[in-house]
Enzyme design. Structure first.
Site, PDB file in Angstrom:
ATOM      1  N   SER A 171      31.408  32.739  38.658  1.00  0.00           N
ATOM      2  CA  SER A 171      32.172  33.971  38.769  1.00  0.00           C
ATOM      3  C   SER A 171      33.478  33.929  37.965  1.00  0.00           C
ATOM      4  O   SER A 171      34.093  34.958  37.733  1.00  0.00           O
ATOM      5  CB  SER A 171      32.490  34.259  40.245  1.00  0.00           C
ATOM      6  OG  SER A 171      33.369  33.272  40.777  1.00  0.00           O
TER       7      SER A 171
ATOM      8  N   SER B 290      31.061  28.071  39.902  1.00  0.00           N
ATOM      9  CA  SER B 290      31.851  29.093  39.219  1.00  0.00           C
ATOM     10  C   SER B 290      32.992  28.571  38.368  1.00  0.00           C
ATOM     11  O   SER B 290      33.651  29.348  37.682  1.00  0.00           O
ATOM     12  CB  SER B 290      32.387  30.106  40.230  1.00  0.00           C
ATOM     13  OG  SER B 290      31.343  30.930  40.687  1.00  0.00           O
TER      14      SER B 290
ATOM     15  N   LYS C  60      42.552  33.465  37.666  1.00  0.00           N
ATOM     16  CA  LYS C  60      41.494  34.352  38.145  1.00  0.00           C
ATOM     17  C   LYS C  60      42.039  35.355  39.161  1.00  0.00           C
ATOM     18  O   LYS C  60      42.899  35.019  39.979  1.00  0.00           O
ATOM     19  CB  LYS C  60      40.391  33.481  38.753  1.00  0.00           C
ATOM     20  CG  LYS C  60      39.103  34.182  39.115  1.00  0.00           C
ATOM     21  CD  LYS C  60      38.111  33.119  39.584  1.00  0.00           C
ATOM     22  CE  LYS C  60      36.800  33.698  40.071  1.00  0.00           C
ATOM     23  NZ  LYS C  60      35.880  32.615  40.522  1.00  0.00           N
TER      24      LYS C  60
END
Length: 542
Positions: A207, A231, A126
Site C-alpha cells: 500500500s 507494504s 505516507k
C-alpha cells in the site's frame, strides 16, 4: 497492506508466475496518443538524481546547497514529474510549511548546530502517518478527508527532532489496501491512481505505493512507508528501492492509522541501504503509548550504519527458500545470479522449506487483521478531527457517496471487519495464537537447526499492470508473509531487472536482528550495484 499477500496467505503462496506479469499491459501495436513515443526521449538531468543523504550533507556543509535550495529543487521536481510530466501521482499533499522548516534548519546550521545526518533533509511520508500541522491525515480515504490533527505521530515528531524537512505526504492504497478483495493497489478515493516510474502503465504496488514511486523517481531524499504484510518491501522491490520492515516495536505506531497491532510498522524506503539505515536508527525508540516498543529497549541502535560492511557476507550462512528456486523463466536467472554472487562473497547457501511449514495457518491470519483493524480504527477515529468517529461511520459515508468513494471497487473488507466482535472473542484469540505462534516457531526452528544468519528469497514478482476494472492480479510470488506475521525484520535490496521491471532480494531474520540483515543487504548491494534510476517508460514497448 499488500492485498494479494493476505489473500494468498490463507493457502500460504501461489508460486507460479503467469505471463501477464511480464507482458505489456497494452498491445505493442495499440494506438498511442501523439507524443507518447517521445515521453522518455529527454534525458533526466535533475540535479539531485540518485543523491544520498551523505552527499546532501556534504553539499550543505560546503554551502553549495542549503536546506531551502534542496527543498525548492524537490518541490519543483514534484511539480515537473509527479504532477505535469509522467504524472506519477505519488504525492497526495505538499507541506505548506516545508520551506519554513528548511529555513529554520539552515539558521541552526549557520549558528553551528547540526542535529544529525537528517538535518535539513527533505522526507516524504505516507498519508496514514499523523502530523500535527496544516496537512491532512486520511489514509487516502474521502471519508476522513477533513482530518487535520493537532499532534504528530511519535515517529513524525522524532523525524522533526532529527531536523528533517517534512516535505509532504504520499498517496497509498486506500485504508492501506484493507478495503476490498477486488481493489487496485496504489488507488485511493482521495488521491487517485499512482504509477510506477520504471514503466508507467505498471502498478507501483500497495500500500506504500506513493512512497515507493516518489523515492524511486527522486522526488525526495528518502521516504517512509508502512507495512502490515508487504507494504514496505513490495513497493520497494517493484520500484527498485531498498526497504526495511523493522521488527514490530522497533518504531512506534502511535498516531499511525492502523490495521493490525500485531503486524503494523512503519519503515524506511530509500535508494541505498546506507540511507535506509540512517533513517531506521533516527526513528527507533520506546514510546509509552505503544506497549510493543517496551520490548525494544536495549535491543535497538541509534545508528545502524555501523553494520555497513562490504565484506558482510563472508562466512555467513543463508537459507534459500526452496519454493522460490523455480518461479518463472523471467525470475529464475535473476535469482540464480544473486545466489551465485552470495556464494562468491563468502556466504554458504542452504536450501530451506519455510512456506511448507506455514500451511496450517489457513484463514487465521486474515481473521486476526479483521478484528484488529476494527478495534484499532475505532480507537484512532474516536480521537480524530473528523466527522467520522467509527468504522461504521466510514462504511455509511462510502455508501452515501458511492460514486466518488467507491467508483471501481467496494468495501467488503470494511464490512467484514465491522461484523467482528472485540479482541476478547475466542475466534480472535485462537487465530492470533495460531498465526503468530506457528510463523515464529517455523522461522526460529529453521534458523536454529541450520545455524543461519538469514533466510533469503525474491521479494515478490514483477510489477503488474494497472487495472481499475478487474483489480489486482497475482504477480506470482511474495516473500513478505512470514516476517510480517511473525513481526520479524525484513530488508529488500534491488536484485535485477526484466524488461525495465525491477525485483528485489529479501533477507529476513529473528527479532531485533536489523543490524544482521542490514549487513547482508549492504554487502550484496555493494557487490551487485543493481539499482538504476527509472526511465519513465510509457510501457514495456515504449
Amino acid at each position: 497492506m499488500h492485498r494479494r499477500n493476505f489473500l494468498k496467505t490463507s493457502s500460504v503462496a501461489s508460486l507460479t508466475l503467469g505471463t501477464l506479469a511480464v507482458s505489456s499491459c497494452t498491445s505493442p501495436t495499440s494506438d498511442k496518443k501523439d507524443g507518447d513515443e517521445n515521453k522518455t526521449a529527454k534525458p533526466d538531468d535533475f540535479a539531485l538524481n540518485e543523491v544520498t543523504i551523505d552527499t546532501l550533507q556534504q553539499k550543505m556543509q560546503s554551502k553549495e546547497y542549503t536546506s531551502r535550495s534542496i527543498t525548492e529543487l524537490y518541490l519543483k521536481r514534484i511539480n515537473d514529474i509527479d504532477k505535469n510530466g509522467p504524472k506519477l501521482n505519488a504525492v497526495i499533499e505538499l507541506n505548506p510549511d516545508a520551506l519554513d522548516i528548511a529555513d529554520a534548519m539552515d539558521k541552526e546550521r549557520a549558528n553551528g548546530k547540526v542535529r544529525g545526518p537528517l538535518h535539513g533533509i527533505p522526507v516524504l511520508i505516507k498519508d496514514n502517518i499523523t502530523t500535527g500541522d496544516k496537512m491532512h491525515t486520511t489514509a487516502g480515504a474521502l471519508a476522513i478527508a477533513d482530518n487535520i490533527m493537532k499532534d504528530d505521530a511519535f515517529i513524525a515528531k522524532k523525524l522533526r527532532d532529527a531536523g528533517a524537512v517534512l516535505l509532504g505526504k504520499t498517496n497509498l492504497s486506500e485504508w492501506a489496501n484493507f478495503r476490498s478483495t477486488h481493489s487496485t493497489s496504489a488507488w485511493s478515493s482521495r488521491g487517485g491512481q499512482t504509477k510506477c516510474p520504471c514503466v508507467l502503465d505498471r502498478n507501483p504496488s500497495g500500500s506504500s505505493a506513493g512512497s515507493g514511486s516518489a523515492a524511486s523517481a527522486n522526488l525526495c531524499a528518502i521516504a517512509i512507508g508502512t507495512e502490515t504484510d508487504g507494504s514496505i518491501v513490495s513497493p520497494s522491490s517493484v520500484n527498485g528501492l531498498v526497504g526495511i520492515k523493522p521488527t514490530v516495536g522497533l518504531w512506534s505506531r502511535t498516531g499511525i492509522i492502523p490495521i493490525s497491532k500485531t503486524q503494523d510498522t512503519a519503515g524506511p524506503m530509500a535508494r541505498t541501504v546506507r540511507d535506509a539505515a540512517i533513517l531506521l536508527g533516527a526513528l527507533a525508540g520506546a514510546d509509552p503509548k505503544d506497549s510493543y516498543t517496551a520490548a525494544s529497549q536495549g535491543k535497538t541502535e541509534s545508528d545502524y550504519t555501523k553494520f555497513l560492511d562490504a565484506n558482510g557476507l563472508q562466512g555467513k550462512r543463508i537459507g534459500i527458500e526452496k519454493d522460490a528456486m523455480k518461479i518463472s523463466p523471467a525470475m529464475d536467472p535473476i535469482f540464480k545470479e544473486a545466489i551465485d554472487l552470495l556464494k562468491s562473497k563468502g556466504a554458504t547457501i542452504v536450501e530451506v522449506e519455510l512456506y511448507k511449514q506455514l500451511k496450517p495457518i489457513g484463514q487465521s491470519s486474515f481473521a486476526v487483521l479483521l478484528y484488529e483493524f476494527k478495534d484499532g480504527l475505532n480507537q484512532y477515529l474516536s480521537g480524530a478531527n473528523s466527522k467520522m468517529k467509527s468504522l461504521a461511520d466510514v462504511i455509511a459515508f462510502n455508501k452515501q457517496n458511492e460514486a466518488k468513494a467507491m467508483p471501481f471497487f467496494k468495501q467488503e473488507i470494511l464490512e467484514q471487519a465491522q461484523a467482528k466482535g472485540g479482541l476478547d472473542a475466542k475466534e480472535y484469540l485462537d487465530a492470533i495464537a495460531k498465526t503468530t505462534g506457528i510463523t515464529r516457531k517455523a522461522i526460529d526452528t529453521i534458523m536454529k537447526q541450520n545455524n543461519l544468519d538469514a533466510i533469503a528469497a525474491p521479494t515478490n514478482g514483477f510489477a503488474v499492470c494497472i487495472d481499475l476494472v478487474n483489480g489486482d492480479y497475482d504477480n506470482g510470488f511474495s516473500f513478505s508473509g512470514p516476517a510480517a506475521m511473525a513481526g520479524y525484520p525484513h530488508i529488500t535490496v534491488p536484485m535485477g531487472y526484466f524488461n525495465e521491471l525491477p525485483v528485489g532480494l529479501s533477507f529476513i531474520s529473528t527479532p531485533y536482528k536489523e543490524g544482521d540483515i542490514i549487513k547482508l543487504g549492504y554487502a550484496y548491494e555493494q557487490a551487485s550495484k543493481k539499482r538504476m534510476a527509472p526511465k519513465f517508460k510509457v510501457d514495456l514497448f515504449g
